[in-house]
Design a protein around this motif. Structure first.
Motif, PDB file in Angstrom:
ATOM      1  N   UNK A  42      15.899  21.209  71.157  1.00  0.00           N
ATOM      2  CA  UNK A  42      16.503  21.747  69.919  1.00  0.00           C
ATOM      3  C   UNK A  42      18.098  22.271  70.403  1.00  0.00           C
ATOM      4  N   UNK A  43      18.789  21.962  69.400  1.00  0.00           N
ATOM      5  CA  UNK A  43      20.193  22.078  69.462  1.00  0.00           C
ATOM      6  C   UNK A  43      20.605  23.493  68.611  1.00  0.00           C
ATOM      7  N   UNK A  63      19.944  37.521  62.059  1.00  0.00           N
ATOM      8  CA  UNK A  63      18.739  37.967  61.618  1.00  0.00           C
ATOM      9  C   UNK A  63      17.697  37.131  62.475  1.00  0.00           C
ATOM     10  N   UNK A  64      16.707  37.627  62.699  1.00  0.00           N
ATOM     11  CA  UNK A  64      15.525  37.192  63.579  1.00  0.00           C
ATOM     12  C   UNK A  64      15.104  35.890  62.701  1.00  0.00           C
ATOM     13  N   UNK A  65      15.215  36.026  61.293  1.00  0.00           N
ATOM     14  CA  UNK A  65      14.500  34.880  60.501  1.00  0.00           C
ATOM     15  C   UNK A  65      14.879  33.534  61.109  1.00  0.00           C
ATOM     16  N   UNK A  66      16.165  33.511  61.547  1.00  0.00           N
ATOM     17  CA  UNK A  66      17.054  32.129  61.983  1.00  0.00           C
ATOM     18  C   UNK A  66      16.894  32.094  63.281  1.00  0.00           C
ATOM     19  N   UNK A  67      16.905  30.940  63.670  1.00  0.00           N
ATOM     20  CA  UNK A  67      16.908  30.309  65.164  1.00  0.00           C
ATOM     21  C   UNK A  67      18.007  30.772  65.901  1.00  0.00           C
ATOM     22  N   UNK A  68      17.848  31.673  67.064  1.00  0.00           N
ATOM     23  CA  UNK A  68      18.892  32.162  67.747  1.00  0.00           C
ATOM     24  C   UNK A  68      19.624  33.402  67.086  1.00  0.00           C
ATOM     25  N   UNK A  90      14.589  12.788  64.833  1.00  0.00           N
ATOM     26  CA  UNK A  90      15.318  13.681  64.600  1.00  0.00           C
ATOM     27  C   UNK A  90      14.488  14.566  63.531  1.00  0.00           C
ATOM     28  N   UNK A  91      14.800  15.925  63.844  1.00  0.00           N
ATOM     29  CA  UNK A  91      14.385  16.983  62.532  1.00  0.00           C
ATOM     30  C   UNK A  91      15.650  17.924  62.229  1.00  0.00           C
ATOM     31  N   UNK A  92      15.770  18.089  61.068  1.00  0.00           N
ATOM     32  CA  UNK A  92      16.542  19.198  60.498  1.00  0.00           C
ATOM     33  C   UNK A  92      15.848  20.401  60.221  1.00  0.00           C
ATOM     34  N   UNK A  93      16.398  21.392  60.964  1.00  0.00           N
ATOM     35  CA  UNK A  93      15.725  22.900  60.728  1.00  0.00           C
ATOM     36  C   UNK A  93      16.759  23.630  59.861  1.00  0.00           C
ATOM     37  N   UNK A 154      22.757  24.262  54.410  1.00  0.00           N
ATOM     38  CA  UNK A 154      22.752  25.121  55.640  1.00  0.00           C
ATOM     39  C   UNK A 154      22.227  24.160  56.768  1.00  0.00           C
ATOM     40  N   UNK A 155      22.433  24.914  57.812  1.00  0.00           N
ATOM     41  CA  UNK A 155      22.000  24.189  59.231  1.00  0.00           C
ATOM     42  C   UNK A 155      21.413  25.603  60.061  1.00  0.00           C
ATOM     43  N   UNK A 156      20.247  25.352  60.368  1.00  0.00           N
ATOM     44  CA  UNK A 156      19.791  26.373  61.458  1.00  0.00           C
ATOM     45  C   UNK A 156      19.512  25.825  63.000  1.00  0.00           C
ATOM     46  N   UNK A 157      19.206  24.802  62.935  1.00  0.00           N
ATOM     47  CA  UNK A 157      19.065  24.003  64.251  1.00  0.00           C
ATOM     48  C   UNK A 157      18.691  22.358  63.934  1.00  0.00           C
ATOM     49  N   UNK A 158      18.679  21.532  65.133  1.00  0.00           N
ATOM     50  CA  UNK A 158      18.452  20.325  65.153  1.00  0.00           C
ATOM     51  C   UNK A 158      17.635  19.899  66.201  1.00  0.00           C
ATOM     52  N   UNK A 159      16.340  19.550  65.952  1.00  0.00           N
ATOM     53  CA  UNK A 159      15.388  19.034  67.046  1.00  0.00           C
ATOM     54  C   UNK A 159      15.470  17.426  67.153  1.00  0.00           C
ATOM     55  N   UNK A 160      15.390  16.928  68.325  1.00  0.00           N
ATOM     56  CA  UNK A 160      15.496  15.477  68.785  1.00  0.00           C
ATOM     57  C   UNK A 160      14.257  15.362  69.677  1.00  0.00           C
ATOM     58  N   UNK A 161      13.923  14.027  69.927  1.00  0.00           N
ATOM     59  CA  UNK A 161      12.975  13.524  70.999  1.00  0.00           C
ATOM     60  C   UNK A 161      13.468  14.133  72.281  1.00  0.00           C
ATOM     61  N   UNK A 162      12.990  14.651  73.410  1.00  0.00           N
ATOM     62  CA  UNK A 162      13.389  15.391  74.567  1.00  0.00           C
ATOM     63  C   UNK A 162      14.357  14.479  75.457  1.00  0.00           C
TER      64      UNK A 162
END
Length: 354
Positions: A42-43, A63-68, A90-93, A154-162
Motif C-alpha cells: 500500500x501507498x 481521522x481514524x476513518x482514513x488510512x494513516x 492495482x486497487x484504488x482506496x 478523493x484518494x485514500x491509498x493505492x494498493x498494488x501487487x507486492x
C-alpha cells in the motif's frame, strides 16, 4: 425408520462439510479495506509520485476513518489524479459519501473504465475499495483519475501487487561544487525526463530562484552569476510528460574566488631545442620554431587530459634530407618520459639543427 436414518446421515454430512471445508473470501468493490491483503502493498495518498492536478485539492481532517488518518479530495471538475507504476494489479482506496461522484473515470494506458464513490450516508466512509484491476502486463503503466460528472473525487491509498512499484521520477544524489561566482551541480539523470528545474536560494529549503534546463545537460549543470562568500542551497526536480516531480536531496555550496594560475612567461627566443627522453632511455632532440613548440605543448596537454591523437608529427627540417622529400618523426605520447625546452634567439646566419 429408513427416512429418518437418511435425513440424519444427510445432516451429519452437511455439518462435517461446513466444519472441514476451507473458507474462501473474495473481497468485493465497496468493502472497507483497512490494510493491504497478503500479496499486496500500500501507498498512502501523500506518497511521492502521485500528482494532484487541477484545482480545489484539500487535505481532509485527520481521522481514524482514513488510512494513516489522511485523505485528499477535490470538488472541482478540472481536478484529476495521475501516477505511473510498474506491476500487474492495482486497487484504488478512497472515501465514499453522498456528495461524491457517481461516475469517476480511471484511464490505464489509454483504456478508460469507471467507478462510483457515491453513498447516501451521514458521514463519509474511508478506506473503501472503489476500483480494482488485475492481470495487467508486468510493465510500466500510466493512470489518470478524473470525475466525469459533478461530485467529489478523493484518494485514500493505492494498493498494488507486492512486487509492483509506484514510480517517483525523483532526481537523486545531487552534489554541489563551489567555483568562482558559480556552483557546478551533478545528479543522477532521471529516466524519461524531458527537462529539469534547478532551484536555489540562500536559506535552507527556501528556493527563491529557479531555471529550467533540458535533459541534454545529463545531470551536470553550472549555476553562474552567484556572489562569492554567500552560501547557496540547491535542489533539482525532473519534468516527465509535462509534470514536475518531487525535489532531490538538498546540496550546499559557497562560491569563492579561485586562485589564479601563474602566468606563463613570455617566450624569450624565436626557436628552441626540444629534448625528449623516452621511457626506454632514448633521447630525441629537435630544433623547432616557437610556433612548432607551442603546437607540441598544446598537443601534449590535450592528450594528457584524455583527448586528441596519440602521436605528434615533428618535421626534422630541410637539411640532410638525402633522397627524401621530407623527414618526419612521430612522437608517441605514452612513450614520453620527460621533455625539456631550451629557447634561443636565432641569428640571421643560423641554420636549424637536424
Amino acid at each position: 425408520m429408513k427416512l429418518k436414518f437418511f435425513s440424519g446421515l444427510f445432516l451429519t454430512v452437511m455439518l462435517i462439510s461446513l466444519v472441514i471445508a476451507p473458507t474462501t473470501y473474495a473481497l468485493t468493490i465497496g468493502e472497507r479495506l483497512t490494510a493491504p491483503e497478503s500479496g499486496w502493498k500500500r501507498y498512502d495518498d501523500r506518497a511521492d509520485g502521485i500528482k494532484y492536478l487541477g484545482s480545489g485539492w484539500t487535505n481532509g481532517i485527520k481521522d481514524n476513518r482514513f488510512y494513516d488518518k489522511t485523505n485528499i479530495y477535490s470538488h472541482q471538475k478540472d481536478a484529476s489524479i495521475q501516477f505511473d507504476f510498474t506491476g500487474t494489479d492495482i486497487r484504488i482506496i478512497a472515501t465514499r459519501y453522498l456528495n461524491h461522484s457517481k461516475n469517476i473515470g480511471i484511464t490505464i494506458d489509454g483504456v478508460t473504465e469507471s467507478y462510483s464513490a457515491y453513498k447516501n450516508v451521514s458521514m463519509s466512509e474511508g478506506q473503501i475499495l472503489v476500483y480494482e484491476k488485475r492481470g495487467l502486463p508486468n510493465t510500466k503503466h500510466t493512470v489518470t483519475i478524473q470525475a466525469v460528472d459533478s461530485g467529489v473525487i478523493s484518494l485514500d491509498a493505492i494498493d498494488m501487487n507486492e512486487t509492483g512499484e509506484l514510480i517517483d521520477y525523483k532526481a537523486e544524489d545531487l552534489t554541489a561544487q563551489a567555483g568562482d561566482k558559480a556552483v557546478k551541480l551533478n545528479w543522477t539523470p532521471v529516466a524519461d525526463a524531458a527537462q529539469y528545474v534547478i532551484k536555489y536560494g540562500t536559506a535552507k529549503g527556501n528556493y527563491t530562484e529557479s531555471t529550467t534546463v533540458t535533459s541534454s545537460v545529463y545531470g551536470n549543470y553550472t549555476v553562474t552569476g552567484l556572489n562569492n562568500g554567500t552560501t547557496y542551497y540547491f535542489a533539482v526536480s525532473a519534468i516527465v510528460n509535462g509534470l514536475e516531480y518531487s525535489n532531490s536531496n538538498e546540496a550546499v555550496a559557497t562560491p569563492k574566488e579561485m586562485p589564479k594560475e601563474p602566468e606563463k612567461p613570455e617566450p624569450t627566443g624565436n626557436r628552441a631545442l626540444v629534448e625528449i627522453t623516452l621511457i626506454n632511455g632514448t633521447v630525441k632532440e629537435y630544433d623547432l620554431s616557437m610556433k612548432e613548440v607551442e603546437a607540441f605543448l598544446k598537443w601534449f596537454d590535450t592528450k594528457d587530459a584524455g583527448q586528441g591523437p596519440s602521436k605528434f608529427a615533428i618535421n626534422k627540417g630541410t637539411n640532410n634530407k638525402g633522397p627524401f622529400s621530407s623527414r618526419v618523426d612521430y612522437v608517441i605520447f605514452d612513450r614520453i618520459l620527460t621533455f625539456e625546452i631550451n629557447e634561443y634567439v636565432a641569428q640571421p646566419d643560423d641554420k636549424p639543427l637536424t
